[in-house]
Design an enzyme around this catalytic site. Structure first.
Site, mmCIF file in Angstrom:
data_model
loop_
_atom_site.group_PDB
_atom_site.id
_atom_site.type_symbol
_atom_site.label_atom_id
_atom_site.label_comp_id
_atom_site.label_asym_id
_atom_site.label_seq_id
_atom_site.Cartn_x
_atom_site.Cartn_y
_atom_site.Cartn_z
ATOM 1 C CG ASP A 13 40.624 44.932 40.219
ATOM 2 O OD1 ASP A 13 41.107 46.653 40.370
ATOM 3 O OD2 ASP A 13 41.642 44.391 39.204
ATOM 4 N N GLY A 33 41.251 32.546 39.642
ATOM 5 C CA GLY A 33 41.108 33.662 37.684
ATOM 6 C C GLY A 33 40.194 35.117 38.371
HETATM 7 O O1 RIB Z 1 44.322 43.900 40.128
HETATM 8 C C1 RIB Z 1 44.632 43.198 38.948
HETATM 9 C C2 RIB Z 1 44.396 43.663 37.984
HETATM 10 O O2 RIB Z 1 46.061 43.905 38.233
HETATM 11 C C3 RIB Z 1 45.089 42.244 36.662
HETATM 12 O O3 RIB Z 1 44.411 41.942 36.170
HETATM 13 C C4 RIB Z 1 46.403 42.975 36.199
HETATM 14 O O4 RIB Z 1 46.322 42.996 35.241
HETATM 15 C C5 RIB Z 1 46.829 44.117 36.731
HETATM 16 O O5 RIB Z 1 46.810 45.018 35.902
#
Ligand code: RIB
Length: 311
Positions: free
Chosen positions: A252, A287
């Site tokens: 992400d 985290g």
């Molecule tokens: O890409 C990581 C995310 O995937 C996490 O934060 C979790 O919520 C899942 O959706």
């Protein structure tokens, strides 16, 4: 600079680390845990805001404490949360993440309100966008909502960056509409139906995904960096070697950094290096770690210096 609209999952995550088997029927014991807002869209939005983008988040949470916490965390990072709908009689998405040496040992996902995100929720937030903006999405929402988004962005020429995860919910029309798809090795294996085996495999998987309709493939190959394949050919994008402490959300952060550099006018190669720099910083911390602009830029410069000039 254009606007970034992020559409997708918003969850509460619990990271469990230092797991120990106690034997027999005894429960697994975790040395520690960390509760944090997560969800792929939530993570992209927060990482992009931290890197300097103007961000709108479009998602659904339940009418509960976790949802409130996710909303407050996003708003606290300066994100426009007018696109986050609170859903009565449904819980906020929840994910339990078991970590072993920084990698996911298992993930348990209870999607809750994410499954209720409709095109009607999303449409007002993409209506005014142009080619100068970017929409980021993943498949943590109903496939028909993603199909409507894909059709709308394609019709208006708004760039759609798609993280094709979870891959079993990705349809061909999603791939066809995307300006770029950013699978990791496991996702590429699932999308192509072939088991990951070698660096040669990585190249042929990228080619296969492009042949399936994706305009541009940016395949995240973990410690091997990334492969970028588009009309300009195939390029290897270097990354930094780091010790993985928690891989959660690294993809992400990668997507966020890619979108931010593209919105700022960076070319694809430069934006991909910036993305690799951001995700390797993120993976080296506990985290969901959101790296700062300056440290990402400094590492991206080092990666650029490592790129061999052509010929
Ligand atoms: O890409 C990581 C995310 O995937 C996490 O934060 C979790 O919520 C899942 O959706």
């Amino acid at each position: 600079m254009g606007r970034l609209v992020v559409v997708g999952g918003l969850n509460m995550d619990i990271h469990l680390f230092g797991l120990r088997e106690s034997g027999g029927q005894a429960p697994l014991v975790a040395e520690g845990h960390l509760a944090q807002p997560g969800g792929k869209a939530g993570n992209v939005a927060r990482a992009a805001a931290r890197l300097g983008a103007e961000v709108t988040l479009v998602a659904r949470v339940g009418d509960d404490d976790f949802g409130q916490h996710c909303l407050e965390a996003s708003a606290g990072d300066g994100i426009d949360v007018s696109g986050v709908t609170t859903t009565a009689d449904e819980h906020t998405g929840f994910v339990a993440i078991e970590l072993e040496r920084g990698k996911h040992r298992s993930l348990v996902f209870s999607p809750g309100a994410n499954e209720l995100l409709t095109w009607a929720d999303v449409a007002p937030h993409v209506a005014g966008l142009t080619v100068a903006d970017v929409v980021v999405a993943q498949a943590e929402v109903p496939p028909e909502t993603l199909s409507a988004l894909a059709a709308a962005t394609a019709a208006r020429g708004v760039p759609l960056y798609l993280d094709p995860t979870p891959p079993d919910r990705v349809r061909r029309d999603h791939l066809l509409a995307a300006d770029v798809i950013t699978p990791d090795l496991d996702e590429a294996a699932q999308l192509t139906g072939r088991i990951h085996s070698s660096r040669l495999w990585t190249r042929s998987a990228a080619a296969e995904l492009r042949a399936a309709g994706a305009r541009r493939v940016l395949l995240k190959a973990s410690e091997d960096g990334a492969l970028l394949l588009d009309d300009d050919g195939l390029r290897e994008v270097p990354t930094a070697r780091v010790e993985a402490v928690d891989e959660t959300g690294a993809g992400d952060v990668f997507m966020a950094a890619l979108a931010v550099r593209r919105l700022e006018g960076g070319d694809w190669d430069e934006a991909a290096r910036f993305a690799n720099a951001a995700s390797s910083l993120s993976v080296s911390r506990v985290g969901l770690a959101l790296p700062d602009r300056d440290e990402v830029a400094a590492l991206a410069r080092e990666l650029a210096a490592a790129v061999r000039p052509p010929g």
